[in-house]
Scaffold this active site. Structure first.
Site, PDB file in Angstrom:
ATOM      1  CB  CYS A 191      -5.581   1.053  -7.755  1.00 49.13           C
ATOM      2  SG  CYS A 191      -6.385   2.335  -7.005  1.00 49.13           S
ATOM      3  CG  HIS A 197       0.166   6.321  -0.381  1.00 49.30           C
ATOM      4  ND1 HIS A 197      -0.824   6.564  -1.390  1.00 49.30           N
ATOM      5  CD2 HIS A 197      -0.140   5.532   0.475  1.00 49.30           C
ATOM      6  CE1 HIS A 197      -1.781   6.408  -0.499  1.00 49.30           C
ATOM      7  NE2 HIS A 197      -1.460   5.903   0.675  1.00 49.30           N
ATOM      8  CG  HIS A 235      -1.686   1.239   1.411  1.00 52.39           C
ATOM      9  ND1 HIS A 235      -2.995   1.191   1.177  1.00 52.39           N
ATOM     10  CD2 HIS A 235      -1.538   2.555   1.831  1.00 52.39           C
ATOM     11  CE1 HIS A 235      -3.515   2.548   1.193  1.00 52.39           C
ATOM     12  NE2 HIS A 235      -2.590   3.319   1.764  1.00 52.39           N
ATOM     13  CD  GLU A 236       1.669   3.791   3.754  1.00 56.93           C
ATOM     14  OE1 GLU A 236       1.976   4.704   3.039  1.00 56.93           O
ATOM     15  OE2 GLU A 236       0.811   3.563   4.559  1.00 56.93           O
ATOM     16  CB  CYS A 287     -10.220  -1.684  -7.599  1.00 58.44           C
ATOM     17  SG  CYS A 287      -9.556   0.073  -7.985  1.00 58.44           S
ATOM     18  CG  HIS A 323      -5.831   6.952   0.761  1.00 55.73           C
ATOM     19  ND1 HIS A 323      -5.319   8.080   1.581  1.00 55.73           N
ATOM     20  CD2 HIS A 323      -4.927   5.950   1.309  1.00 55.73           C
ATOM     21  CE1 HIS A 323      -4.440   7.482   2.510  1.00 55.73           C
ATOM     22  NE2 HIS A 323      -4.248   6.131   2.264  1.00 55.73           N
ATOM     23  CB  CYS A 324      -8.426   3.116  -3.984  1.00 53.97           C
ATOM     24  SG  CYS A 324      -9.789   2.372  -5.163  1.00 53.97           S
ATOM     25  CB  CYS A 379      -9.014  -1.046  -3.724  1.00 54.77           C
ATOM     26  SG  CYS A 379      -7.471  -0.603  -4.541  1.00 54.77           S
TER      27      CYS A 379
END
Length: 309
Positions: free
Chosen positions: A292, A258, A254-255, A289, A264-265, A270
């Site tokens: 993304c 970024h 996740h990070e 998703c 952020h979705c 997601c």
């Protein structure tokens, strides 16, 4: 519980765009890739469901943000793109990650393998592990939880200085809790998108962190000088469980997302959804998703089907 459900047309525009150039790019994906991506706007899709909110403290409710569709991502002049000579993600462990050297090595091997699959097409390399003292960071005992914490901003400065020439980004990982500034209680992680560095802590992902029996509590900080890091010697490390590993994989990917410029979705369930607390983070899926996923595919250039395999 509240369900955020966008219209078929809204999701289709978010994924494909109305820009003729971006539509043409999408149409160049092979049939299998398009079939998978088109699941984004199929109401009965079993693969990609809507976002569900379980409480007012969930991220979207408490942190209003403008959504980012593919066209906005593509047009962002500040997003970082891996170049031919900067296609490596480096992982820097800070302090021990496991109670033994073997456990630490296994854990880092799992994380590295997962990142290689997730950011398919980029190299993932390990930097030599360093003790907390090598970073020369500030540290404290948290007034509320009585655990040791290291200063995230100081760690970012350390990582920036250590960034190799072929690095797209360097991410630090640690089992020690983080704080970004004196007035904050804690932070799970912090990143500098312009410098391509991030630091993420998995300390609060242990099953015992919020329990009365947590062994990482420190009654009083005894420090003879600002360069005395002896308190970190043999400091408590949570047990590496499958749950902690799953949470670590989610946070790390996740990070790093970024750092690629993915915000952020707010479209579908997601990995890139924001999370305000551990329960919400646990609800996030491992997958991106289609909206993304197209962003990441655009940045790296992988074949979507090969990446899934």
């Amino acid at each position: 519980m509240q369900i955020i459900r966008h219209s078929e047309q809204t999701l289709k525009t978010a994924l494909i765009s109305k820009n003729p150039v971006l539509v043409s790019q999408y149409e160049k994906l092979d049939a299998g890739e398009q079939r998978l991506m088109n699941e984004a706007f199929q109401p009965a899709s079993d693969l990609f469901g809507p976002i569900t909110l379980h409480s007012p403290s969930d991220w979207i409710t408490s942190h209003p943000e403008a959504p980012q569709d593919f066209e906005q991502f593509f047009s962002d002049p500040y997003r970082k793109i891996p170049s031919p000579d900067k296609r490596s993600i480096y992982i820097q462990s800070i302090g021990s990650l496991g109670n033994t050297r073997i456990i630490s090595e296994e854990y880092i091997k799992w994380l590295t393998g997962y990142c290689k699959a997730y950011f398919y097409g980029l190299r993932v390399k390990l930097l030599e592990p360093v003790p907390v003292s090598a970073t020369k960071c500030s540290f404290r005992v948290n007034e509320n939880t009585q655990n040791l914490q290291i200063h995230a901003g100081d760690i970012l400065k350390f990582l920036k200085k250590k960034k190799p020439e072929d690095a797209f980004c360097v991410v630090g990982i640690t089992m020690i809790d983080l704080y970004p500034r004196d007035s904050w209680n804690f932070v799970f992680g912090q990143a500098s998108l312009t410098d391509g560095v991030g630091i993420f802590s998995f300390a609060r992902y242990g099953s015992d962190f919020y329990s009365m029996r947590y062994e990482g509590k420190v009654k009083k900080l005894k420090k003879t000088s600002s360069s005395d890091y002896s308190i970190f010697n043999n400091y408590y490390i949570p047990e590496i469980t499958s749950v902690l590993l799953l949470r670590s994989c989610k946070t790390l990917t996740h990070e790093i997302g970024h750092i690629f410029g993915l915000r952020h979705c707010q479209w579908l369930a997601c990995l890139m959804q924001g999370s305000n607390h551990l329960e919400e983070a646990d609800r996030r899926p491992l997958n991106l998703c289609p909206i993304c996923l197209r962003k990441l595919q655009c940045a790296i250039g992988f074949n979507i089907i090969e990446r899934y395999k």
